[in-house]
Design a protein around this motif. Sequence first.
Motif, short mmCIF file in Angstrom:
data_model
loop_
_atom_site.label_atom_id
_atom_site.label_comp_id
_atom_site.label_asym_id
_atom_site.label_seq_id
_atom_site.Cartn_x
_atom_site.Cartn_y
_atom_site.Cartn_z
N ASP A 41 37.10 25.44 51.13
CA ASP A 41 37.36 24.70 52.18
C ASP A 41 38.23 25.61 53.21
OD1 ASP A 41 38.83 22.06 53.86
OD2 ASP A 41 40.26 23.76 53.79
N SER A 42 37.95 26.05 54.81
CA SER A 42 38.86 27.02 55.49
C SER A 42 40.29 27.25 55.71
CB SER A 42 38.77 26.48 56.44
OG SER A 42 36.84 26.23 56.98
N ARG A 43 40.63 26.06 55.12
CA ARG A 43 42.54 25.97 55.58
C ARG A 43 42.80 26.35 54.09
NH1 ARG A 43 44.26 21.58 59.27
NH2 ARG A 43 44.59 19.86 57.75
N VAL A 44 42.46 25.96 53.00
CA VAL A 44 42.99 26.25 51.43
C VAL A 44 42.64 27.81 51.31
CG1 VAL A 44 42.37 26.03 49.24
CG2 VAL A 44 42.12 24.08 51.14
N MET B 216 44.30 31.30 49.93
CA MET B 216 44.44 31.56 48.93
C MET B 216 43.64 32.79 49.33
SD MET B 216 41.71 29.00 46.95
CE MET B 216 42.24 27.64 45.81
N GLU B 217 43.48 33.59 50.25
CA GLU B 217 43.41 34.69 50.64
C GLU B 217 44.95 35.28 50.69
OE1 GLU B 217 40.41 35.52 53.28
OE2 GLU B 217 41.20 37.34 53.91
N ARG B 218 46.04 34.55 51.25
CA ARG B 218 47.60 35.30 51.52
C ARG B 218 48.29 35.69 49.72
NH1 ARG B 218 47.26 32.15 55.74
NH2 ARG B 218 48.05 30.25 55.45
N GLU B 219 47.29 34.92 48.97
CA GLU B 219 48.32 34.57 47.78
C GLU B 219 47.88 36.19 46.89
OE1 GLU B 219 50.39 32.27 46.79
OE2 GLU B 219 50.14 32.23 44.22
N ILE B 220 46.46 36.75 47.23
CA ILE B 220 45.65 37.47 46.86
C ILE B 220 46.50 38.55 47.12
CG2 ILE B 220 43.99 38.56 46.02
CD1 ILE B 220 42.79 36.19 46.45
N ARG C 232 28.50 37.67 43.28
CA ARG C 232 29.23 38.79 42.16
C ARG C 232 30.15 39.22 42.86
NH1 ARG C 232 29.86 41.74 38.87
NH2 ARG C 232 31.04 42.11 36.85
N LYS C 233 30.09 40.08 44.12
CA LYS C 233 30.45 41.31 44.00
C LYS C 233 32.14 41.11 44.55
CE LYS C 233 26.30 44.42 45.47
NZ LYS C 233 25.66 44.46 46.29
N PRO C 234 32.57 42.36 44.80
CA PRO C 234 33.96 41.74 45.51
C PRO C 234 33.82 41.96 47.16
CG PRO C 234 34.43 43.93 44.62
CD PRO C 234 32.84 43.46 43.93
N ALA C 235 34.92 41.52 47.49
CA ALA C 235 35.02 41.08 49.01
C ALA C 235 35.84 42.05 49.09
CB ALA C 235 35.61 39.81 49.41
N PRO C 236 35.13 42.59 50.00
CA PRO C 236 36.43 43.67 50.98
C PRO C 236 37.82 42.94 51.19
CG PRO C 236 34.33 43.59 52.10
CD PRO C 236 34.26 42.35 51.60
N GLY C 237 38.88 43.38 50.55
CA GLY C 237 40.16 43.67 50.99
C GLY C 237 40.22 42.55 50.02
N ILE C 238 40.32 41.96 49.21
CA ILE C 238 40.54 40.79 48.21
C ILE C 238 40.00 41.47 46.63
CG2 ILE C 238 41.32 38.39 49.63
CD1 ILE C 238 38.51 37.50 48.26
N SER D 119 35.07 34.17 51.00
CA SER D 119 35.45 35.24 50.34
C SER D 119 36.58 34.93 48.57
CB SER D 119 35.98 35.84 50.62
OG SER D 119 37.32 35.84 51.48
N THR D 120 37.25 34.15 49.43
CA THR D 120 37.65 32.76 47.78
C THR D 120 37.36 32.15 47.07
OG1 THR D 120 38.70 31.61 49.26
CG2 THR D 120 40.28 33.71 48.97
#
Lengths: 359, 359, 359, 359
Positions: free
Chosen positions: A184-187, A191-195, A46-52, A179-180
Amino acid sequence: MNTIGFAMRLTLFGSSHGPGVGSVLDGCPSGVPITTETIQREVDLRKPAPGIGTARAEEDIVQVQSGILEGRTTGAPIQFFIANKDSDSSKYQAFRVTPRPGHADYPALVKYGPDHDMRGGGQFSGRMTAPLVAAGAVAKSMLVTKGVRIAAYSQSIGKVTDDKERSFSEISENRFNHSTRAADSRVAARMEREILAAAKDGDSVGGIVRCLVDGLPVGVGEPFFDSLDAELAKMMFAIPAVKGVDFGAGFRSTKMRGSEHNDPFKIVNGQVTTVTNHAGGILGGLSDGMPLDLRVAFKPTASIAKEQWTVDLKRKKDTIIKVQGRHDPCIVPRAVVVVEAAAALVIADLSLRGGFFAR
Amino acid sequence: MNTIGFAMRLTLFGSSHGPGVGSVLDGCPSGVPITTETIQREVDLRKPAPGIGTARAEEDIVQVQSGILEGRTTGAPIQFFIANKDSDSSKYQAFRVTPRPGHADYPALVKYGPDHDMRGGGQFSGRMTAPLVAAGAVAKSMLVTKGVRIAAYSQSIGKVTDDKERSFSEISENRFNHSTRAADSRVAARMEREILAAAKDGDSVGGIVRCLVDGLPVGVGEPFFDSLDAELAKMMFAIPAVKGVDFGAGFRSTKMRGSEHNDPFKIVNGQVTTVTNHAGGILGGLSDGMPLDLRVAFKPTASIAKEQWTVDLKRKKDTIIKVQGRHDPCIVPRAVVVVEAAAALVIADLSLRGGFFAR
Amino acid sequence: MNTIGFAMRLTLFGSSHGPGVGSVLDGCPSGVPITTETIQREVDLRKPAPGIGTARAEEDIVQVQSGILEGRTTGAPIQFFIANKDSDSSKYQAFRVTPRPGHADYPALVKYGPDHDMRGGGQFSGRMTAPLVAAGAVAKSMLVTKGVRIAAYSQSIGKVTDDKERSFSEISENRFNHSTRAADSRVAARMEREILAAAKDGDSVGGIVRCLVDGLPVGVGEPFFDSLDAELAKMMFAIPAVKGVDFGAGFRSTKMRGSEHNDPFKIVNGQVTTVTNHAGGILGGLSDGMPLDLRVAFKPTASIAKEQWTVDLKRKKDTIIKVQGRHDPCIVPRAVVVVEAAAALVIADLSLRGGFFAR
Amino acid sequence: MNTIGFAMRLTLFGSSHGPGVGSVLDGCPSGVPITTETIQREVDLRKPAPGIGTARAEEDIVQVQSGILEGRTTGAPIQFFIANKDSDSSKYQAFRVTPRPGHADYPALVKYGPDHDMRGGGQFSGRMTAPLVAAGAVAKSMLVTKGVRIAAYSQSIGKVTDDKERSFSEISENRFNHSTRAADSRVAARMEREILAAAKDGDSVGGIVRCLVDGLPVGVGEPFFDSLDAELAKMMFAIPAVKGVDFGAGFRSTKMRGSEHNDPFKIVNGQVTTVTNHAGGILGGLSDGMPLDLRVAFKPTASIAKEQWTVDLKRKKDTIIKVQGRHDPCIVPRAVVVVEAAAALVIADLSLRGGFFAR
């Protein structure tokens, strides 16, 4: 109030910036195998991922102070406590006068008066879900002993949607690799870019968590009111930022014809199954033996860095605030394990009620 | 189980083809003005409309056998009984062997065994909502004494969607003028055609009921778990055929940015309001003073006249059934008053809990 | 299970020899004045007195980890934790095979199996009442704001009975002046001798705690089932070692005529009162404005130093045990503050339900 | 409120002089054999006996309107309705101004206000126990399938006490042979004289109902708070006129030494038993395998023909009333089957919770 469940009950306590947050899980049968390590691992997810994620750096060390002895539940209430370490309350007093849009500040002040603990959202904080995840780890472990497994993932984040139909095992194996929490890796990359794009704008995005449950026996649920969908929905809406819940074809089913929506029964390997699963594993409020399929809609995080219009409650006039503090630009990735825990708690409770577990 | 609510509790009993259906409403304060006529009028709004509804012709006469004396509640439990008159059980025994797709038959048989009352769906029947509507009439009357009013309507039926934003008073005035419960005559006509087209095909359609609540005070809801949205969602999912619930921007909010979704506060006439209402009147699980805005998704009626694949549970093989009986090609119009009653019961209960009503 | 109460709920957790014992009190209104010192003082009143109590020396330091901020309740759940410091678990494993007479050992082993925490009685320990007393301190403080006060005392210990009718203020002032919790010095001395005599014999005695509540408004209680007497009785029987509860004339009333037992109403200073109080302040399950008068019967402590017959569960044969450990020769003095706390919790809960407190 | 029980819940409705009284029993497993005749027979055992009971002649015909089909429970809620036929409300309006001593009139008026249904005591009437007995018949039938049997009797009426220790089978066989529900003919005759003497004086007497439960498995009860004794006590105190409850040696245990009170375990025929049963079959809130032994103290009937002092609530002054109407000079004989039903409902509920019955 702060207790949910019937045969197995979860009680939450604590607040975002007080000494800590915790929970009591009562009604768990004795003899369920569970270690502190397993519980900690779930809470860590549940911890926040670095960056996002947020910059608030909580260790979130879970202390188990009751109910587990030598790696097994004793039958007594299980208690979890997670101390708050990195809280910074300095910026919250202002919100007593200028409530933050999208937050509970304003109605909470009306309801609880001046003694309401405003710091970090107090009892309304998303941090209350940490001890829920700890309790969920026990529920999951209990369910696994009967072959019931749960897996959720980020089905959409902002405008990035994962439309692909995915198998339970695919989701189960991949969800915590990214982390998102994409399946799937591509998705995940999209998603990371969106955040990050939202974060860069001082803004936030929402998304949908989809949760599947595999191996559920037939008949879990206690109609009329404590049906499987009703109990799951109640639990999910208690999670902060949730604005919608549906099952199977859900809202899409409203545009289907009955002949299209009804899932035909079929015998497969001597078992009753259905050809499709528009019902999402639930008929008449009871599990029907197919995978439970649930979607939970999260709004974009209310805390954003942009200036916002609010009101000055003392002067009764409009004003602008800028919310300082450390926040997640998207709560969805961290919510994935929360949705799993929430589902596990409801299903464990209803399974106990239905007699699927011996006491 | 068959009780819902906390300070004000509803208990349902009966079955589709037994002596009747009924309910007990406990915890209603004394002195609420309510007549049998008002209750009957609400229950009548649930009746099928000629042409677009089922041919089962139930008189649905409500008997009040406890708790109301001389037009006012006494403080004792209120009991309603509605006798079943027009049940035809002849066609249901077959479903013990060949369960109907989309119905509770199969999981109910697994759960309750051979003594399950299969006739008309037994305790899973949509008919259980009739005594819920009777109880809802009392809750509505209680709420009106504090200026809280409820209005729902058919927002979509099949592929006909009413996209227009509509005011509470417009909905409130029009909704029961059309047998489809549309908020507007033109939409009503299109919805009627949608239902008749499905009926002609021996098929069914679903739809969305939207429900607004006006005049709710700030602070209704009991976090963490008995929040306003959680309690409403639980109640709504107990209604047969419901597959989704969302509030305000709901599922749409997942694609919005926080800066777009957050409703800015604004002082209007000395009152705290919000400029938009994406939150649907709920912040942190508490009412925020804006209109409550809730959508309930109904799947297409499971009972259709077309042939369907199912299984023969005795022989363990696939087979085809044709479901006889009298059914609604669309349940949505009849569900509108049910959603209103359900919302009224939840809000009355939480208002009592929050101290908005004296006992 | 481990939660009691409705509008204000107490949840207990912990065990006698685990990390500690604790409780969560949920539903307490915001703004109740309460300090950690007040809570600690109440918990200290439960400690064993030198000479007449157990030698187990627990500091019983109460940590408040949620729900109280700057001397007032916030409206969030209140949590208490009391660490166990002086537990000695070495002697308890034997009781898995040879259960102690008068204790929960045998049925607990049957119910919970080998994972039952046997040490010090586990979740059945009288130590579970320490966090109940902590929560009771908050309930007492809440009640005092409305003029409701509670006072209990040892009415009998062993064969020493205090037959004198005593006023509320006499009891209130004296009860904690004597380690026996007698309402009078002379009785106290006799009770102390009774306890010491039993202790000297390696034996134990029981007794009766009488509890009065002053200032209760009329109408507290929620019939039919959640009546004031029913809720109090349930709570009292949850306290370990309680074997009987009665109200007012109680068991004696069974030998009275109705004309003698009925309390005649009388106007005194413009107020409705009754001439006698055989009803113990309760009519029809509701408080009637007279002092609540409740007696709680405690059996003699089950743990005694004498040899006792029991069974060897493995060999299925009779055997003799001698229970080691540190125990109270009489639990009654320590139970006085527990009974007060228990009564306060029930009355606070029912007062909230009845609308006597604003949320 | 008017619901009790957890896994199996009873809801009462109705009032003494309204259309009728009834109940809903929810959570009963499907497949319990039960006929309307059995239910009627139990309810008939509650009827007043000629001579020693009230002159109000109610037929008390039980209608079962839900949940039983072809002599077996279906798993749906079971509903009972008993119409009121012989009510005479003419004499009750006066009590709005001059409340009857010993009755709920005064606190009920304060609590519910002018809309309280005063006729025959309204929802506070002992008549509410008729539908409780009907539900108890189902619980008894369910328990019998597992070998659990219940038998109560009048242990004392006024000053006539039955001191003899009696076996379960003796009580079970004799209790309904005598209109006083004594366990023995000679005692019955003395009890009858005691009642008639009081009646002749226009007065009333109370008494004690003792209830034994045979065949209870070990481990029934859900500590800490939902223990077997706590749940039974709550239920018993809900019965009108109950003023005391104790278990086993109960109040007598307060004068015993621990060495005398502790029941030594003993292996008899390979089974764990105890030599004595001072605990009344309960250790640590759990059934211990010995017969449950419970005493319930009933006060003398509040309604007496003698003149009594009360107050005129309008004029705020003392006054004398004479209570007209038809009343029982002793409620104890009629209460015997009520206590049995109450015990059956609690035990069935806790047995379900403990997993002793499959759903």
